[in-house]
Enzyme design. Structure first.
Site, short mmCIF file in Angstrom:
data_model
loop_
_atom_site.label_atom_id
_atom_site.label_comp_id
_atom_site.label_asym_id
_atom_site.label_seq_id
_atom_site.Cartn_x
_atom_site.Cartn_y
_atom_site.Cartn_z
N ASN A 91 0.86 -1.17 0.00
CA ASN A 91 0.00 0.00 0.00
C ASN A 91 0.91 1.23 0.00
O ASN A 91 1.70 1.42 0.91
CB ASN A 91 -0.91 -0.03 1.24
CG ASN A 91 -1.90 1.08 1.26
OD1 ASN A 91 -1.55 2.25 1.14
ND2 ASN A 91 -3.16 0.73 1.43
N HIS A 134 -3.38 0.54 -3.54
CA HIS A 134 -3.44 -0.45 -2.47
C HIS A 134 -2.43 -1.55 -2.77
O HIS A 134 -1.92 -1.67 -3.89
CB HIS A 134 -4.85 -1.03 -2.40
CG HIS A 134 -5.85 -0.08 -1.82
ND1 HIS A 134 -7.04 -0.51 -1.29
CD2 HIS A 134 -5.84 1.26 -1.68
CE1 HIS A 134 -7.72 0.53 -0.85
NE2 HIS A 134 -7.02 1.62 -1.09
N GLU A 180 -2.67 -4.85 -3.11
CA GLU A 180 -3.05 -5.81 -4.15
C GLU A 180 -2.94 -5.19 -5.53
O GLU A 180 -2.49 -5.83 -6.49
CB GLU A 180 -4.48 -6.32 -3.92
CG GLU A 180 -4.66 -7.07 -2.61
CD GLU A 180 -5.00 -6.17 -1.42
OE1 GLU A 180 -5.47 -6.71 -0.42
OE2 GLU A 180 -4.80 -4.94 -1.49
N CYS A 216 -10.02 -5.11 0.56
CA CYS A 216 -11.18 -4.21 0.59
C CYS A 216 -12.05 -4.49 -0.64
O CYS A 216 -11.74 -5.34 -1.47
CB CYS A 216 -10.68 -2.76 0.59
SG CYS A 216 -9.90 -2.27 -0.97
N CYS A 251 -10.15 -3.90 -3.98
CA CYS A 251 -9.21 -4.97 -4.34
C CYS A 251 -9.94 -6.29 -4.58
O CYS A 251 -9.51 -7.10 -5.42
CB CYS A 251 -8.15 -5.10 -3.26
SG CYS A 251 -7.13 -3.60 -3.14
N ASP A 286 -8.17 5.38 4.79
CA ASP A 286 -7.93 4.35 3.78
C ASP A 286 -9.10 3.38 3.68
O ASP A 286 -9.58 3.08 2.60
CB ASP A 286 -6.64 3.59 4.11
CG ASP A 286 -6.15 2.74 2.96
OD1 ASP A 286 -6.14 3.23 1.82
OD2 ASP A 286 -5.77 1.59 3.20
#
Length: 163
Positions: free
Chosen positions: A45, A56, A58, A83, A86, A146
């Site tokens: 991240n 992020h 990922e 999240c 992602c 975030d």
């Protein structure tokens, strides 16, 4: 994927999470592995470091992997449950499985992914939990910015600290 095989893939994502924290960012790391467990890409991240809300862990690992003919059989390893953003990336590109270092701090889209045919393996790793707990305690405003929601047990009026 069995837990031993999944756990063997976690160290790269953890190294990325540690590097992100050392840079003053959110300590979440990820790595994308091919069908034969060859590393395709890794990332962390970097939302804070690069002033980019879309960067992020990922996403960074996915971008670092470059264009692939197919993502069938690939594994996204992440230190924290992905999240919704992602999770959408995983579904959009048909990544076959997600290995999650920890999902206590944030459950993310893991149930949704599993319900759409993605294999989800949760490791409940102590170091992943510790990284997030320490980060949230030190910089709750970055966490809320975030993720956009408090961790379990820390919402308004609970009087509780981070999970």
């Amino acid at each position: 994927m069995d837990l031993e095989a999944a756990r063997a893939l976690l160290p790269i994502a953890l190294a990325e999470a540690r590097a992100g924290r050392a840079e003053g960012g959110v300590p979440i790391g990820a790595a994308l592995f091919g069908a034969t467990d060859a590393l395709l890409g890794r990332g962390r991240n970097r939302r804070v470091q690069d002033d980019d809300p879309s960067l992020h862990a990922e996403t960074a690992a996915f971008r670092a992997a470059g264009r692939q003919a197919t993502y069938a059989g690939t594994t996204m390893v992440t230190t924290l449950a992905p999240c919704w953003y992602c999770s959408g990336l995983v579904r959009q590109f048909r990544i076959s499985r997600v290995v999650i270092g920890e999902a206590r701090t944030f459950e993310g889209g893991q149930e949704w992914l599993a319900g759409h045919g993605v294999e989800v393996v949760v490791l409940d790793d102590a170091e992943c939990r510790s990284l997030m707990r320490e980060f949230i305690a030190a910089q709750p405003e970055l966490w809320f910015e975030d993720i956009g929601e408090p961790p379990p047990g820390t919402g308004p009026g609970t009087g509780a600290g981070p999970a």
